[in-house]
Design a protein around this motif. Structure first.
Motif, PDB file in Angstrom:
ATOM      1  N   ALA A 127       0.807  -1.218   0.000  1.00 38.13           N
ATOM      2  CA  ALA A 127       0.000   0.000   0.000  1.00 38.13           C
ATOM      3  C   ALA A 127       0.842   1.272   0.000  1.00 38.13           C
ATOM      4  CB  ALA A 127      -0.937   0.005   1.206  1.00 38.13           C
ATOM      5  N   CYS A 128       2.149   1.149   0.127  1.00 35.59           N
ATOM      6  CA  CYS A 128       3.013   2.333   0.097  1.00 35.59           C
ATOM      7  C   CYS A 128       2.932   3.002  -1.284  1.00 35.59           C
ATOM      8  CB  CYS A 128       4.461   1.947   0.385  1.00 35.59           C
ATOM      9  SG  CYS A 128       4.747   1.328   2.056  1.00 35.59           S
ATOM     10  N   PRO A 129       2.967   4.316  -1.348  1.00 35.65           N
ATOM     11  CA  PRO A 129       2.859   4.999  -2.644  1.00 35.65           C
ATOM     12  C   PRO A 129       3.996   4.655  -3.596  1.00 35.65           C
ATOM     13  CG  PRO A 129       3.456   6.537  -0.890  1.00 35.65           C
ATOM     14  CD  PRO A 129       3.034   5.270  -0.228  1.00 35.65           C
ATOM     15  N   GLU A 130       5.130   4.189  -3.065  1.00 29.24           N
ATOM     16  CA  GLU A 130       6.256   3.838  -3.928  1.00 29.24           C
ATOM     17  C   GLU A 130       6.058   2.524  -4.672  1.00 29.24           C
ATOM     18  OE1 GLU A 130       7.981   6.104  -0.383  1.00 29.24           O
ATOM     19  OE2 GLU A 130       6.445   4.590  -0.739  1.00 29.24           O
ATOM     20  N   SER A 131       5.112   1.690  -4.243  1.00 30.18           N
ATOM     21  CA  SER A 131       4.913   0.397  -4.895  1.00 30.18           C
ATOM     22  C   SER A 131       4.183   0.581  -6.228  1.00 30.18           C
ATOM     23  CB  SER A 131       4.120  -0.555  -3.998  1.00 30.18           C
ATOM     24  OG  SER A 131       2.727  -0.389  -4.176  1.00 30.18           O
ATOM     25  N   SER A 132       4.235  -0.445  -7.056  1.00 25.79           N
ATOM     26  CA  SER A 132       3.585  -0.385  -8.375  1.00 25.79           C
ATOM     27  C   SER A 132       2.180  -0.963  -8.343  1.00 25.79           C
ATOM     28  CB  SER A 132       4.429  -1.141  -9.403  1.00 25.79           C
ATOM     29  OG  SER A 132       4.559  -2.508  -9.034  1.00 25.79           O
ATOM     30  N   ALA A 133       1.627  -1.156  -7.155  1.00 26.17           N
ATOM     31  CA  ALA A 133       0.279  -1.716  -7.036  1.00 26.17           C
ATOM     32  C   ALA A 133      -0.743  -0.831  -7.736  1.00 26.17           C
ATOM     33  CB  ALA A 133      -0.098  -1.869  -5.567  1.00 26.17           C
ATOM     34  N   THR A 134      -1.723  -1.471  -8.366  1.00 27.64           N
ATOM     35  CA  THR A 134      -2.794  -0.733  -9.040  1.00 27.64           C
ATOM     36  C   THR A 134      -3.734  -0.114  -8.010  1.00 27.64           C
ATOM     37  OG1 THR A 134      -4.260  -2.651  -9.130  1.00 27.64           O
ATOM     38  CG2 THR A 134      -2.705  -2.358 -10.962  1.00 27.64           C
ATOM     39  N   GLU A 135      -4.527   0.837  -8.454  1.00 26.60           N
ATOM     40  CA  GLU A 135      -5.500   1.464  -7.563  1.00 26.60           C
ATOM     41  C   GLU A 135      -6.511   0.439  -7.057  1.00 26.60           C
ATOM     42  OE1 GLU A 135      -5.370   4.488  -6.246  1.00 26.60           O
ATOM     43  OE2 GLU A 135      -3.438   4.559  -7.277  1.00 26.60           O
ATOM     44  N   THR A 136      -6.852  -0.519  -7.909  1.00 24.82           N
ATOM     45  CA  THR A 136      -7.785  -1.572  -7.487  1.00 24.82           C
ATOM     46  C   THR A 136      -7.197  -2.379  -6.345  1.00 24.82           C
ATOM     47  OG1 THR A 136      -8.770  -1.778  -9.681  1.00 24.82           O
ATOM     48  CG2 THR A 136      -8.971  -3.666  -8.210  1.00 24.82           C
ATOM     49  N   ARG A 137      -5.950  -2.759  -6.488  1.00 27.40           N
ATOM     50  CA  ARG A 137      -5.298  -3.549  -5.435  1.00 27.40           C
ATOM     51  C   ARG A 137      -5.193  -2.760  -4.139  1.00 27.40           C
ATOM     52  NH1 ARG A 137       0.537  -6.614  -6.247  1.00 27.40           N
ATOM     53  NH2 ARG A 137       0.385  -8.020  -4.446  1.00 27.40           N
ATOM     54  N   ARG A 138      -4.889  -1.477  -4.241  1.00 25.74           N
ATOM     55  CA  ARG A 138      -4.815  -0.639  -3.049  1.00 25.74           C
ATOM     56  C   ARG A 138      -6.188  -0.537  -2.366  1.00 25.74           C
ATOM     57  NH1 ARG A 138       0.023   2.224  -3.161  1.00 25.74           N
ATOM     58  NH2 ARG A 138       1.081   2.166  -5.188  1.00 25.74           N
ATOM     59  N   ALA A 139      -7.232  -0.397  -3.172  1.00 27.40           N
ATOM     60  CA  ALA A 139      -8.579  -0.302  -2.615  1.00 27.40           C
ATOM     61  C   ALA A 139      -8.965  -1.598  -1.916  1.00 27.40           C
ATOM     62  CB  ALA A 139      -9.579   0.030  -3.723  1.00 27.40           C
ATOM     63  N   TRP A 140      -8.582  -2.724  -2.506  1.00 21.81           N
ATOM     64  CA  TRP A 140      -8.902  -4.011  -1.892  1.00 21.81           C
ATOM     65  C   TRP A 140      -8.179  -4.191  -0.567  1.00 21.81           C
ATOM     66  CZ3 TRP A 140      -8.858  -8.004  -6.532  1.00 21.81           C
ATOM     67  CH2 TRP A 140      -9.951  -7.722  -7.354  1.00 21.81           C
ATOM     68  N   LEU A 141      -6.951  -3.709  -0.472  1.00 22.14           N
ATOM     69  CA  LEU A 141      -6.199  -3.843   0.774  1.00 22.14           C
ATOM     70  C   LEU A 141      -6.842  -3.049   1.911  1.00 22.14           C
ATOM     71  CD1 LEU A 141      -2.495  -3.647  -0.441  1.00 22.14           C
ATOM     72  CD2 LEU A 141      -3.622  -5.610   0.604  1.00 22.14           C
ATOM     73  N   SER A 142      -7.598  -2.019   1.588  1.00 23.85           N
ATOM     74  CA  SER A 142      -8.229  -1.199   2.623  1.00 23.85           C
ATOM     75  C   SER A 142      -9.703  -1.536   2.813  1.00 23.85           C
ATOM     76  CB  SER A 142      -8.088   0.291   2.271  1.00 23.85           C
ATOM     77  OG  SER A 142      -8.764   0.583   1.058  1.00 23.85           O
ATOM     78  N   GLY A 143     -10.170  -2.576   2.130  1.00 21.59           N
ATOM     79  CA  GLY A 143     -11.583  -2.953   2.227  1.00 21.59           C
ATOM     80  C   GLY A 143     -11.796  -4.398   2.635  1.00 21.59           C
ATOM     81  N   ALA A 144     -12.989  -4.895   2.354  1.00 24.03           N
ATOM     82  CA  ALA A 144     -13.374  -6.242   2.789  1.00 24.03           C
ATOM     83  C   ALA A 144     -12.531  -7.339   2.145  1.00 24.03           C
ATOM     84  CB  ALA A 144     -14.858  -6.466   2.484  1.00 24.03           C
ATOM     85  N   HIS A 145     -12.014  -7.091   0.927  1.00 19.67           N
ATOM     86  CA  HIS A 145     -11.202  -8.104   0.250  1.00 19.67           C
ATOM     87  C   HIS A 145      -9.998  -8.527   1.087  1.00 19.67           C
ATOM     88  CE1 HIS A 145     -13.338  -7.076  -3.518  1.00 19.67           C
ATOM     89  NE2 HIS A 145     -12.896  -8.234  -3.954  1.00 19.67           N
ATOM     90  N   ALA A 146      -9.467  -7.604   1.890  1.00 20.24           N
ATOM     91  CA  ALA A 146      -8.219  -7.856   2.610  1.00 20.24           C
ATOM     92  C   ALA A 146      -8.354  -8.929   3.682  1.00 20.24           C
ATOM     93  CB  ALA A 146      -7.720  -6.556   3.246  1.00 20.24           C
ATOM     94  N   PHE A 147      -9.581  -9.256   4.055  1.00 22.06           N
ATOM     95  CA  PHE A 147      -9.780 -10.221   5.138  1.00 22.06           C
ATOM     96  C   PHE A 147      -9.814 -11.666   4.660  1.00 22.06           C
ATOM     97  CE2 PHE A 147     -11.312  -6.233   6.826  1.00 22.06           C
ATOM     98  CZ  PHE A 147     -10.818  -6.242   8.119  1.00 22.06           C
ATOM     99  N   GLU A 148      -9.722 -11.880   3.358  1.00 21.68           N
ATOM    100  CA  GLU A 148      -9.802 -13.260   2.850  1.00 21.68           C
ATOM    101  C   GLU A 148      -8.737 -13.499   1.790  1.00 21.68           C
ATOM    102  OE1 GLU A 148     -13.098 -16.466   1.126  1.00 21.68           O
ATOM    103  OE2 GLU A 148     -13.580 -14.323   1.205  1.00 21.68           O
ATOM    104  N   THR A 149      -7.853 -14.444   2.069  1.00 18.44           N
ATOM    105  CA  THR A 149      -6.837 -14.851   1.111  1.00 18.44           C
ATOM    106  C   THR A 149      -6.928 -16.357   0.906  1.00 18.44           C
ATOM    107  OG1 THR A 149      -5.122 -15.250   2.789  1.00 18.44           O
ATOM    108  CG2 THR A 149      -5.270 -13.015   1.871  1.00 18.44           C
TER     109      THR A 149
END
Length: 240
Positions: A127-149
Motif C-alpha cells: 500500500a506504500c505509494p512507492e509500490s507499483s500496485a494498481t488502484e484496485t489492489r490498493r482499494a482491496w487492501l483497505s476494504g473487505a477483500h483484505a480479510f480473505e486470502t
C-alpha cells in the motif's frame, strides 16, 4: 542470469522454488555474494544449509505470493511461521529470517523472540505509494477483500497466496498449465478483463495480514515499525 549476477556482484542474492546447481552457488560465493534461500519445511532448511547457503528465509504459510516449496507436486506441509522458525532455529547453524504475515512491530518482536535473526515483510509495503500496485489492489487492501486470502495454483501454475477474487473463485476448479505458462495466460486474462472494465480478475498477491496494511510512504512505515518494535528499539539503543 548467473553471468549477469557474477558481473554486477549484488550484495545479496536470494533463491526461491528450491536451489540452483552447486556450480551456480559456488560461482556466486566466489564473488563475495551473500546467498539466501527460502524454506517451508525443516528438510528444505537442512538442504539449504548443506548447500552452503549463508542464511535461510523461513516462509510461513501465512505469506503472500508464491510458496517456496521445493517440490510442490509432492504436497505442501503448510507450516505456520512460528513452528517453522522454531524448527529451523533449533536444527540449523545458519541465520534464520522470518517471513509470513508480519505487518507491524508486534509481529516483528514475536518473530525475533522465536529465534529469528531478522524479518522479511512484503505485503506490509504494497500500500506504500512507492509500490507499483494498481488502484484496485490498493482499494482491496483497505476494504473487505483484505480479510480473505487463499493459496491457489490457478493463477500461475504454482501454489501462491492471493486475495480472493473472481480469478481465484472461478478458475481454481479448472486444470491449468504448469508454471510459468499459466502465469502468462493469467496476466493476459487480467489485462483483458481490466480493459473491459472488469477488475475482479486482477492478480493480487497478499499474505494473511493484508487487513493490517497501512498506506504510508515506505520511509515512514519503516520508522513506524521501528517505533512499534521493542526489540528494534533496544537494538538501536545498544548500538548507540
Amino acid at each position: 542470469m548467473q553471468a549477469l549476477l557474477c558481473e554486477l556482484r549484488p550484495a545479496v542474492v536470494g533463491f526461491h522454488f528450491g536451489l540452483p546447481p552447486l556450480s551456480v552457488i559456488e560461482a556466486l560465493k566466489d564473488r563475495g555474494i551473500t546467498l539466501l534461500a527460502t524454506a517451508t519445511t525443516l528438510a528444505e532448511g537442512r538442504a539449504i544449509e548443506a548447500a552452503g547457503i549463508d542464511g535461510v528465509i523461513a516462509q510461513g504459510s501465512e505469506a503472500g505470493g508464491h510458496r517456496g516449496v521445493f517440490e510442490p507436486e509432492k504436497g505442501d506441509a503448510m507450516l505456520g511461521l512460528f513452528p517453522l522458525v522454531r524448527m529451523l532455529v533449533q536444527a540449523l547453524s545458519i541465520p534464520v529470517i522470518a517471513a509470513g504475515g508480519i505487518m507491524d512491530g508486534a509481529g516483528i518482536d514475536a518473530a525475533l523472540a522465536a529465534g529469528a535473526c531478522g524479518v522479511q515483510l512484503g505485503t506490509a509495503f504494497i500500500a506504500c505509494p512507492e509500490s507499483s500496485a494498481t488502484e484496485t489492489r490498493r482499494a482491496w487492501l483497505s476494504g473487505a477483500h483484505a480479510f480473505e486470502t487463499v493459496v491457489t495454483s490457478s493463477i500461475s501454475g504454482r501454489p501462491a497466496r492471493a486475495l480472493v477474487n473472481g480469478h481465484t473463485r472461478e478458475i481454481t476448479s479448472m486444470d491449468v498449465p504448469d508454471y510459468p505458462r499459466a502465469y502468462l495466460v493469467g496476466k493476459a486474462l487480467a489485462s483483458a478483463a481490466s480493459s473491459a472494465g472488469e477488475q475482479d480478475f486482477a492478480v493480487c498477491w497478499a499474505g494473511q495480514g493484508a487487513a493490517l496494511s497501512r498506506a504510508l510512504p515506505a520511509n515512514e512505515l519503516i520508522a513506524q515499525l521501528d517505533n512499534e518494535s521493542r526489540w528494534l528499539g533496544r537494538a538501536s539503543k545498544i548500538v548507540e
